[in-house]
Motif scaffolding. Structure first.
Motif: not given
Length: 478
Positions: A347-359, A391-395, A402-406
């Protein structure tokens, strides 16, 4: 009649097999009993037997010509089998026979929104407001607040003020507050807008039956279960005809946008925000191992893993997805990554993040139907975001391949290059059609349903800054 009433009671109690037996007994006595046919159609929908549901619901509609509920259910069944044209025909027919019913206007308008027919949705909602007012009228005003130009907002605000103190349930008041906040924001009256956002979220928070802190023990167990020893164990060599892809992260980080971009690729399909892992796979493992999740993941036999894979494959078949790369875009699947890896090592995991205040502002200023605290409190959301980051920092170090962050910001600012890198991660070649996602009429049910019908723009990157002082004060005060 007693048999039919009892069958209906069993259906409400979710005792489906018993209800099915009784509905069929009614049909033996009268094959044209519309309520029994409708009952069987509803059972088939719950069992996800959509072709059978269509058969029964069509017959129910024939024998219950003045009832709208069978028509709604038939439209849902057609959507479930990937036939939106038939669903549209059913809903438009329902409108033709109930022109003064606000509910059907709302249903049809939502269908148009889900499939990108924004102008049609606007017109239907406007017509719906001419019907005798009801609770659903507030929902239509809320939608129009987001669709109409600022010049038409004051008239909608007046309509809401006419409804004041007439709401039969808190959810209608919550929607009204969100609608007023949206309207005042469009008019540039930001202090008033924030006041109504606060009212909406405080009222919804009062409906929540737990707090984010209550989830901490579960996440601690999650991290302890899926430790380095878990990942050091050899995984099965899975021969699969598809590559499962999971888009995970926090809500409002761009998962719908990314999904819509990727599914324009000729080899990518989607099952949407599927809860199949937590709703079917996890309960199965808990039952077989007699241990709760996540600890049940430590005792998975080969036969259990095979069963879990088959459950997922059946879900893909139900969605009629035939592409070789299959997306599941449920953000909350970040808590299932360890289990997903065990079931599908490829499996491929795409981890999406966003600047906290905007999110955080994007979550706080949108209405989520679920009464969950992190959707309606900035402080609760800050805590939830901290959990997700932990959690994501752990995995990530345990699943480097398997994990790609964007980031959402990078996706907006440099979309083509970002998408090219993502497709490379999925072992796919770039196709320019991906950047024409906004022309698609594929179904979108999330809060981003109108945004993804537009070309990319950068307004969302800075929209929160207008409310920066309000957000900071709210985070400090709570």
């Amino acid at each position: 009649m007693l048999l039919l009433d009892r069958a209906t009671e069993l259906l409400l109690e979710n005792r489906l097999r018993e209800a099915e037996f009784m509905f069929k007994q009614v049909l033996k006595q009268n094959p044209k009993n519309g309520k029994a046919l409708f009952g069987l159609g509803r059972i088939c929908m719950r069992l996800e037997q959509y072709d059978n549901a269509i058969y029964y619901l069509k017959r129910a509609c024939e024998h219950l010509p003045k009832m709208l509920d069978p028509l709604y259910a038939l439209a849902d069944a057609f959507i479930a089998v990937g036939s939106p044209v038939d669903a549209k025909t059913v809903l438009e027919y329902a409108l033709s026979v109930a022109k003064h019913n606000a509910q059907i206007h709302y249903h049809l308008g939502q269908f148009y929104l889900d499939h990108g027919f924004i102008d049609n949705a606007t017109q239907v909602f406007e017509k719906g407001l001419e019907c005798p007012p009801s609770g659903v009228s507030v929902f239509m005003i809320f939608e129009l607040m987001q669709l109409k130009p600022p010049s038409q907002i004051p008239a909608l605000i007046q309509r809401l003020e006419d409804f004041e103190n007439k709401y039969e349930h808190p959810k209608f008041q919550i929607i009204a507050y969100h609608a007023l906040a949206t309207g005042y924001q469009a008019l540039g009256e930001n202090e008033k807008a924030f006041e109504f956002y606060e009212k909406a979220n405080r009222l919804q928070l009062a409906q929540c039956k737990f707090r984010t802190a209550d989830m901490l023990p579960f996440f601690n167990r999650l991290l302890n279960t899926f430790d380095s020893a878990f990942f050091d164990k050899p995984t099965d060599k899975v021969q699969s005809t598809f590559t499962p892809v999971f888009i995970v992260g926090l809500p409002r980080t761009g998962s719908t946008l990314l999904e819509q971009i990727l599914i324009q690729h000729s080899q990518v399909g989607t099952i949407g925000e599927s809860i199949i892992v937590s709703d079917k796979i996890v309960p199965y493992l808990e039952m077989r191992t007699e241990r709760p999740f996540p600890e049940c993941s430590l005792e998975m036999s080969t036969s259990m893993l095979d069963y879990c894979r088959n459950v997922y494959v059946e879900e893909i078949k139900k969605h009629r997805v035939q592409e070789e790369v299959v997306i599941n875009k449920l953000p909350a699947n970040f808590q299932n990554i360890g289990l997903i890896y065990k079931v599908f090592p490829q499996a491929r995991v795409i981890h999406l993040t966003r600047e906290f205040m905007a999110n955080a502002w994007s979550v706080y200023s949108n209405h989520f139907a679920e009464d969950e605290p992190y959707f309606c409190s900035l402080k609760e959301y800050q805590q939830y975001a901290s959990i997700e980051e932990q959690v994501m920092s752990h995995f990530k170090p345990l699943m480097k391949r398997n994990i790609y962050s964007v980031t959402y910001e990078k996706l907006i600012e440099d979309p083509q290059r970002t998408v090219q890198k993502l497709l490379n991660f999925l072992y796919l070649k770039y196709e320019p059609e991906c950047m024409e996602f906004y022309k698609s009429r594929s179904k979108v049910e999330t809060l981003s349903k109108t945004q993804v019908r537009q070309p990319l723009h950068q307004r969302s990157l800075s929209r929160w800054k207008t409310f920066e002082s309000f957000i900071e004060k709210s985070l400090d005060d709570q």
